[in-house]
Enzyme design. Structure first.
Site, mmCIF file in Angstrom:
data_model
loop_
_atom_site.group_PDB
_atom_site.id
_atom_site.type_symbol
_atom_site.label_atom_id
_atom_site.label_comp_id
_atom_site.label_asym_id
_atom_site.label_seq_id
_atom_site.Cartn_x
_atom_site.Cartn_y
_atom_site.Cartn_z
ATOM 1 N N SER A 1 0.838 -1.204 0.000
ATOM 2 C CA SER A 1 0.000 0.000 0.000
ATOM 3 C C SER A 1 0.871 1.253 0.000
ATOM 4 C CB SER A 1 -0.914 0.002 1.229
ATOM 5 O OG SER A 1 -0.164 0.313 2.395
ATOM 6 N N SER B 1 0.903 3.742 2.248
ATOM 7 C CA SER B 1 0.898 4.439 3.532
ATOM 8 C C SER B 1 2.265 4.988 3.942
ATOM 9 C CB SER B 1 0.379 3.505 4.635
ATOM 10 O OG SER B 1 1.301 2.463 4.900
#
Length: 278
Positions: A40, A42
């Site tokens: 991801s 993040s």
């Protein structure tokens, strides 16, 4: 008869070789380095979707979380670290334990789901952490943020999951430039890194978190796109992470691919091979 025996012996030797190789690989992964793909965004821009790295397990010593999880839903395999090494869980201690440092990029086991997460260590045991308008206050001292332009990326499907990036410059069409504001954040111990901002949201304003003894407070560098210690575990976040849940420190990116598969060589990011994680 002799040929049959030779063929049988060859099969046995092949099986033994495979078993030994798997055992050696398992020991290596458990004790030294664990491979980790970034799934991801993040931790952008420090870590991008498709970065591949080895986690240094020797940095903090060993606990039940050091056992690898083997999760292959397609084949119905779900061997969790707690299933394999749960007997060592519960005392929040580590064998040959080392203390993590503020600013380390750490892979840890989520306290509830058991999934592996990677975030930056912000709060140590006993620290008081608060976020106000996107700026961290740590033990009463405001953490320095210096404007550093913006982070640009293409609006396109990213990684095997086909995730689309979030942008600070509004709705961006396929192939357009997706931008985020960037600042350089410097912690009290001098560790500096880039932090991205998309826009005002609830996680930019929090109360004061007091980190319990034996636990840690983590945040993603892509602040507005990270489920981390700002959210309680019951609300889909990470909450405080126990010492025994730390798996290891991310030190260096070994390989990186921007495509849906690592086999798509035209999507490899050669400038990120063997790049240090800071």
């Amino acid at each position: 008869m002799a040929k049959t025996e030779k063929k049988g012996n060859a099969i046995v030797e092949t099986v033994k070789t495979v078993v030994y190789a798997l055992l050696i690989a398992g020991v290596f992964r458990t004790l030294f380095f664990q491979p980790f793909w970034i799934p991801s965004g993040s931790m952008k821009q420090t870590l991008l979707i498709g970065d591949f790295l080895f986690v240094n397990k020797m940095a903090y010593g060993y606990s039940y979380a050091s056992c690898p999880s083997v999760i292959l839903p397609r084949f119905g395999i779900n061997l969790d670290a707690k299933t394999l090494c749960g007997w060592a869980d519960g005392d929040n201690t580590r064998l040959f334990g080392g203390e993590p440092e503020r600013g380390d990029v750490v892979v840890f086991r989520h306290p509830v789901s058991g999934r592996d997460y990677i975030k930056r260590l912000i709060g140590l045991p006993g620290d008081r952490v608060q976020i106000t308008n996107g700026v961290i206050t740590l033990n009463g001292e405001v953490v320095t943020q210096t404007p550093d332009g913006q982070f640009d990326e293409l609006m396109e499907l990213q990684g095997p999951q086909g995730l689309r990036p979030r942008c600070a410059n509004g709705a961006v069409g396929q192939g357009g430039t997706c931008s985020k504001e960037r600042v350089i954040e410097t912690l009290p111990n001098g560790v500096s890194y880039a932090v991205l901002n998309i826009g005002p949201q609830a996680s930019d304003r929090t109360g004061v978190y007091t980190v319990p003894e034996g636990q840690y407070f983590f945040m993603g560098d892509n602040r507005d796109n990270s489920a981390d210690s700002r959210l309680a575990q019951t609300a889909g976040g990470v909450g405080f992470v126990p010492y025994e849940n730390l798996i290891g420190r991310a030190d260096r990116i070994m390989f990186s691919s921007a495509g849906r598969s690592m086999l798509f060589f035209w999507t490899w990011r050669g400038d990120r091979f063997f790049k240090a994680v800071k």
